[in-house]
Design a protein around this motif. Structure first.
Motif, mmCIF file in Angstrom:
data_model
loop_
_atom_site.group_PDB
_atom_site.id
_atom_site.type_symbol
_atom_site.label_atom_id
_atom_site.label_comp_id
_atom_site.label_asym_id
_atom_site.label_seq_id
_atom_site.Cartn_x
_atom_site.Cartn_y
_atom_site.Cartn_z
ATOM 1 N N MET A 199 2.441 -0.331 4.189
ATOM 2 C CA MET A 199 2.276 -1.632 3.552
ATOM 3 C C MET A 199 1.587 -2.582 4.534
ATOM 4 S SD MET A 199 3.808 -0.999 0.661
ATOM 5 C CE MET A 199 3.890 -2.598 -0.052
ATOM 6 N N PRO A 200 0.260 -2.665 4.489
ATOM 7 C CA PRO A 200 -0.454 -3.517 5.450
ATOM 8 C C PRO A 200 0.027 -4.967 5.398
ATOM 9 C CG PRO A 200 -1.995 -2.179 4.183
ATOM 10 C CD PRO A 200 -0.641 -2.005 3.574
ATOM 11 N N GLY A 201 0.286 -5.520 6.578
ATOM 12 C CA GLY A 201 0.685 -6.915 6.674
ATOM 13 C C GLY A 201 2.168 -7.167 6.468
ATOM 14 N N LYS A 202 2.947 -6.117 6.250
ATOM 15 C CA LYS A 202 4.388 -6.284 6.032
ATOM 16 C C LYS A 202 5.167 -5.660 7.186
ATOM 17 C CE LYS A 202 3.873 -8.196 2.045
ATOM 18 N NZ LYS A 202 4.046 -9.623 1.926
ATOM 19 N N THR A 203 6.260 -6.309 7.559
ATOM 20 C CA THR A 203 7.124 -5.774 8.603
ATOM 21 C C THR A 203 8.190 -4.886 7.964
ATOM 22 O OG1 THR A 203 8.716 -7.581 8.481
ATOM 23 C CG2 THR A 203 6.819 -7.891 9.965
ATOM 24 N N ALA A 204 8.860 -4.118 8.808
ATOM 25 C CA ALA A 204 9.943 -3.269 8.315
ATOM 26 C C ALA A 204 11.030 -4.121 7.666
ATOM 27 C CB ALA A 204 10.516 -2.438 9.456
ATOM 28 N N ARG A 205 11.318 -5.255 8.275
ATOM 29 C CA ARG A 205 12.354 -6.143 7.725
ATOM 30 C C ARG A 205 11.958 -6.665 6.344
ATOM 31 N NH1 ARG A 205 17.000 -9.053 9.512
ATOM 32 N NH2 ARG A 205 17.662 -10.119 7.640
ATOM 33 N N GLN A 206 10.701 -7.032 6.184
ATOM 34 C CA GLN A 206 10.235 -7.522 4.888
ATOM 35 C C GLN A 206 10.343 -6.445 3.812
ATOM 36 O OE1 GLN A 206 6.376 -8.758 6.352
ATOM 37 N NE2 GLN A 206 6.845 -10.902 5.878
ATOM 38 N N CYS A 207 9.989 -5.213 4.172
ATOM 39 C CA CYS A 207 10.078 -4.105 3.216
ATOM 40 C C CYS A 207 11.527 -3.842 2.818
ATOM 41 C CB CYS A 207 9.457 -2.842 3.810
ATOM 42 S SG CYS A 207 7.668 -2.959 4.063
ATOM 43 N N LYS A 208 12.414 -3.817 3.792
ATOM 44 C CA LYS A 208 13.829 -3.581 3.532
ATOM 45 C C LYS A 208 14.414 -4.685 2.650
ATOM 46 C CE LYS A 208 18.264 -3.140 5.821
ATOM 47 N NZ LYS A 208 19.006 -3.337 7.059
ATOM 48 N N ASP A 209 14.140 -5.944 2.993
ATOM 49 C CA ASP A 209 14.654 -7.061 2.200
ATOM 50 C C ASP A 209 14.127 -7.022 0.771
ATOM 51 O OD1 ASP A 209 16.121 -7.981 4.331
ATOM 52 O OD2 ASP A 209 14.736 -9.615 4.841
ATOM 53 N N ARG A 210 12.846 -6.717 0.606
ATOM 54 C CA ARG A 210 12.249 -6.661 -0.726
ATOM 55 C C ARG A 210 12.938 -5.587 -1.576
ATOM 56 N NH1 ARG A 210 9.441 -9.578 -4.398
ATOM 57 N NH2 ARG A 210 7.992 -8.307 -5.544
ATOM 58 N N TRP A 211 13.210 -4.434 -0.960
ATOM 59 C CA TRP A 211 13.875 -3.361 -1.689
ATOM 60 C C TRP A 211 15.284 -3.775 -2.119
ATOM 61 C CZ3 TRP A 211 13.131 0.836 -4.373
ATOM 62 C CH2 TRP A 211 14.218 1.636 -4.667
ATOM 63 N N PRO A 247 29.140 -5.774 -8.524
ATOM 64 C CA PRO A 247 28.166 -4.674 -8.535
ATOM 65 C C PRO A 247 26.888 -5.066 -9.267
ATOM 66 C CG PRO A 247 30.338 -3.907 -9.204
ATOM 67 C CD PRO A 247 30.408 -5.400 -9.125
ATOM 68 N N GLY A 248 25.764 -4.716 -8.669
ATOM 69 C CA GLY A 248 24.471 -5.009 -9.278
ATOM 70 C C GLY A 248 23.855 -6.325 -8.829
ATOM 71 N N ARG A 249 24.616 -7.137 -8.138
ATOM 72 C CA ARG A 249 24.102 -8.415 -7.636
ATOM 73 C C ARG A 249 23.936 -8.306 -6.120
ATOM 74 N NH1 ARG A 249 22.296 -11.283 -12.094
ATOM 75 N NH2 ARG A 249 23.962 -11.458 -13.619
ATOM 76 N N SER A 250 22.770 -8.652 -5.627
ATOM 77 C CA SER A 250 22.549 -8.598 -4.185
ATOM 78 C C SER A 250 23.176 -9.817 -3.504
ATOM 79 C CB SER A 250 21.052 -8.558 -3.873
ATOM 80 O OG SER A 250 20.446 -9.801 -4.143
ATOM 81 N N ASP A 251 23.446 -9.658 -2.223
ATOM 82 C CA ASP A 251 24.018 -10.779 -1.483
ATOM 83 C C ASP A 251 23.084 -11.981 -1.513
ATOM 84 O OD1 ASP A 251 22.222 -9.307 0.109
ATOM 85 O OD2 ASP A 251 23.192 -9.922 1.969
#
Length: 89
Positions: free
Chosen positions: A12-24, A64-68
């Protein structure tokens, strides 16, 4: 499951590992639900904030089903304003 977010970020060009994890975890995971909040969910959030404070991950385990992150956003976007604070906060 994905365990190495660095590998995902390389794709994912321009994205950090943290950004990818948070997005998921906050938006893309199929376990997330985006239906309107129920009165019961709102009451659970209010009761848990009153008992344990703003520990969003702990509160998310009860919904369940709701993210923090979605629970935190729900609290600060409306529930907090609707609650009355006493002398103890």
């Amino acid at each position: 499951g994905i365990t190495n977010w660095q590998d995902v970020a390389k794709l994912m060009p321009g994205k950090t590992a943290r950004q990818c994890k948070d997005r998921w975890f906050n938006y893309l995971s199929p376990v997330n639900k985006f239906s309107p909040w129920t009165k019961e969910e709102d009451e659970t959030i209010i009761n848990m904030v009153n008992s344990i404070g703003t520990k969003w991950v702990s509160i998310a385990r009860a919904l369940p089903g709701r993210s923090d992150n979605s629970i935190k956003n729900r609290w600060y976007s409306g529930l907090k304003k609707a609650c009355v604070q006493d002398e103890n906060g």
